[in-house]
Enzyme design. Structure first.
Site, mmCIF file in Angstrom:
data_model
loop_
_atom_site.group_PDB
_atom_site.id
_atom_site.type_symbol
_atom_site.label_atom_id
_atom_site.label_comp_id
_atom_site.label_asym_id
_atom_site.label_seq_id
_atom_site.Cartn_x
_atom_site.Cartn_y
_atom_site.Cartn_z
ATOM 1 N N TYR A 439 0.805 -1.220 0.000
ATOM 2 C CA TYR A 439 0.000 0.000 0.000
ATOM 3 C C TYR A 439 0.837 1.269 0.000
ATOM 4 C CZ TYR A 439 -0.055 -0.285 5.275
ATOM 5 O OH TYR A 439 0.238 -0.374 6.613
ATOM 6 N N GLU A 440 0.161 2.360 -0.291
ATOM 7 C CA GLU A 440 0.789 3.671 -0.537
ATOM 8 C C GLU A 440 1.743 3.614 -1.729
ATOM 9 O OE1 GLU A 440 -0.610 5.926 0.830
ATOM 10 O OE2 GLU A 440 -1.539 4.880 2.502
#
Length: 595
Positions: A439-440
């Site tokens: 994620y990110e």
């Protein structure tokens, strides 16, 4: 097995390695003297180990619960722990004093965040995302928006989220379909579905402030037509208190591999009232303020989980009896020796220590660059710090999470069959940390960002400045037989990195696939060079303490772990350079259908 906050390690980095006291004339740093730092670290250690750590397994086993009324209940004890976090002022450490924060440097807040994430990664995501929402509004919001939302977000009384991903698009935000319709009164109606929204709904705060990316009707296609909106769960009334329920609903929770205590939500915006942040079609730049902060936070999660897993593995290795040492019994009165006597177990534990301690130093240094880029009065210092922060953000995110996963995997291996069961915490650390590589922005995307945007920015100014600084540092620090090997290692890594930069400049432009195929190895080459620099700096501090007569074993241990890094980990730089320079031909050789 209790979590032991690395208070001494943090104090060493902040005071001895980074010398934050040298910046006492800067806003916030004047309040961060050694005594204050020591008090913060001690109290942070007590809170995270005493309140958050006992809930880590609870959150993993119980998870969050969604109800048909669109509400979400967090695991037992989370709401009370969050109340204690807010009352203790932990959420406000790095927030501006103008909005009720404590105004301390971000690097101090990072120290608390690492302990919090080691103790309970799933729990720590709620205040972490809230601070990201705070930062986005601080950078782009109107004065009225700041006055209304920032005090509540700074204190943690209200929580925040970021709503980016949609069912049909993840990294490619230019494909998003959520729509924003202007109402003529300064508000917009937001409609669309967002997925994988951490903390999108829960029972720990009076209000949740969603920052939502959407496209205003008639906006340009692609990322140029994206705007950012504040969409609160409850619309604040005239007194700034939660009022009418807004049209934003949690339609379910994801069943995940890890971080079960973090509510990962499917969010439906149904004619929800939203307020534009900044200008129309300029939302992505503001969201990147939040995303870049989150990427540093994700790199932190890699180190934090590695620290916790390493502690658990070390405890297990000291206690578990199996076999005898090859050099003779070390526990002659017992039926077997503890497995920590075996060189292969020691190898895995030493790799963990070298990566965690070197990676943490790199993480803290990067956070300090963020502080200096905003606070230093000298424009040249601000510019260099800003360049470094931009260059290193993808490296912090990707390299530290990749290495964090390795440490957690090795920690599970040290546990043997016990690590594959739920009787020990090793499996949870392994499951929790795995998301950090995704994620990110996946680690592959971070590597592409590094070679495609961050490296060539301003003609390569940041990288060239950093390489020159490394060369000058090494030249100026020589003269001690105990530390010169660390400088030799740094010089070797720097030379290999310079070779890699030159190869990319020559071969990446003619064939972009060459740059993309080598991006992973280039990022790891940068990460290894950064850790070599950190270990050289730590070795110089440790040796100076020893030379001054300080007999604390902390210093001799630091040198021993650093020498292991030089001998066993840093040689990987040559492998990464060789892979980088092999180009894209073998990577792209097979047609898609052959897979």
């Amino acid at each position: 097995m209790p979590y032991r906050p690395p208070v001494r390690e943090h104090a060493f980095l902040l005071n001895d390695l980074l010398g934050i006291g040298e910046h006492a004339d800067l806003p916030g740093f004047s309040e961060a003297g050694p005594d204050v730092v020591a008090q913060i670290l001690d109290e942070a250690g007590r809170f995270t180990s005493g309140v958050l750590a006992p809930l880590n397994a609870v959150g993993d086993k119980e998870g969050c619960t969604w109800s048909p009324d669109h509400s979400v209940r967090t695991p037992k004890g989370f709401a009370d722990a969050y109340r204690q976090l807010v009352e203790g002022g932990w959420a406000a450490i790095g927030a501006d004093t103008a909005f009720g924060g404590q105004g301390l440097p971000h690097v101090i807040n990072l120290s608390f965040s690492e302990m919090s994430s080691s103790a309970n990664m799933a729990f720590s995501m709620y205040p972490g995302l809230t601070h990201g929402a705070y930062s986005a509004i601080l950078n782009g919001g109107s004065d009225a928006q700041k006055a209304l939302y920032l005090p509540k977000l700074a204190s943690g009384e209200w929580c925040g989220t970021m709503n980016l991903t949609e069912p049909h698009c993840g990294t490619d935000l230019g494909l998003l379909r959520t729509r924003a319709t202007p109402q003529g009164d300064g508000t917009y109606r937001i409609s669309g579905t967002k997925i994988w929204i951490s903390g999108g709904e829960h029972d720990m705060a009076d209000n949740i402030v969603h920052l939502v990316l959407a496209r205003v009707e008639g906006a340009p296609e692609g990322v140029r037509g994206i705007s950012l909106f504040i969409v609160p769960k409850f619309i604040p009334d005239a007194d700034g208190k939660p009022g009418a329920r807004n049209g934003v609903w949690c339609d379910g929770l994801e069943e995940k591999m890890g971080i079960h205590g973090s509510a990962t939500c499917v969010m439906r915006h149904e004619e929800a009232v939203g307020w534009l942040v900044g200008e129309e079609n300029r939302g992505l730049a503001l969201m990147f303020v939040m995303m870049n902060e989150a990427r540093i936070g994700v790199g932190l999660q890699g180190i934090a989980q590695a620290e916790a897993a390493l502690q658990a593995a070390s405890d297990f290795a000291r206690d578990r009896l199996q076999g005898r040492a090859l050099t003779g019994p070390k526990n002659p009165d017992g039926p077997a020796d503890p497995i920590i006597v075996h060189p292969d177990v020691r190898r895995q534990l030493m790799e963990g220590k070298a990566l965690v301690e070197g990676g943490r130093a790199f993480l803290f240094w990067a956070a300090l660059q963020g502080d200096l880029s905003h606070l230093h009065p000298d424009e040249a210092v601000r510019q260099k710090a800003s360049d470094y922060a931009a260059l290193m953000t993808p490296v912090v995110k990707a390299y530290l999470t990749d290495r964090g996963l390795k440490v957690c995997s090795d920690a599970l291996q040290v546990h043997g069959g016990s690590g594959f069961t739920e009787h020990f915490p090793a499996s949870q650390y392994m499951r929790d940390v795995r998301i950090a590589l995704i994620y990110e922005g996946t680690n592959g995307v971070q590597a592409l960002d590094l070679v495609g945007r961050k490296l060539p920015a301003q003609g390569g100014r940041a990288m060239l400045t950093w390489l020159a600084e490394l060369e000058a540092f090494s030249a100026g620090a020589r003269g001690d037989a105990a530390t010169d090997p660390f400088l030799d290692g740094l010089d070797g890594a720097r030379a290999q990195l310079q070779d890699g930069v030159g190869w990319l400049m020559q071969n990446g432009l003619s064939n972009p696939d060459n740059a993309a195929a080598g991006s992973h190895d280039f990022l790891h080459l940068v990460g290894l060079t950064a850790l070599a620099w950190m270990w050289a700096r730590m070795a110089l501090v440790a040796q100076a303490k020893i030379a001054a007569g300080d007999a604390d074993p902390f210093w001799t241990s630091k040198l021993a772990v650093g020498r292991f890094f030089l001998a066993r980990i840093l040689p990987e730089a040559g492998v990464h350079l060789a892979r980088l320079k092999s180009g894209a031909e073998t990577v792209m050789a097979l047609p898609a259908e052959a897979f």
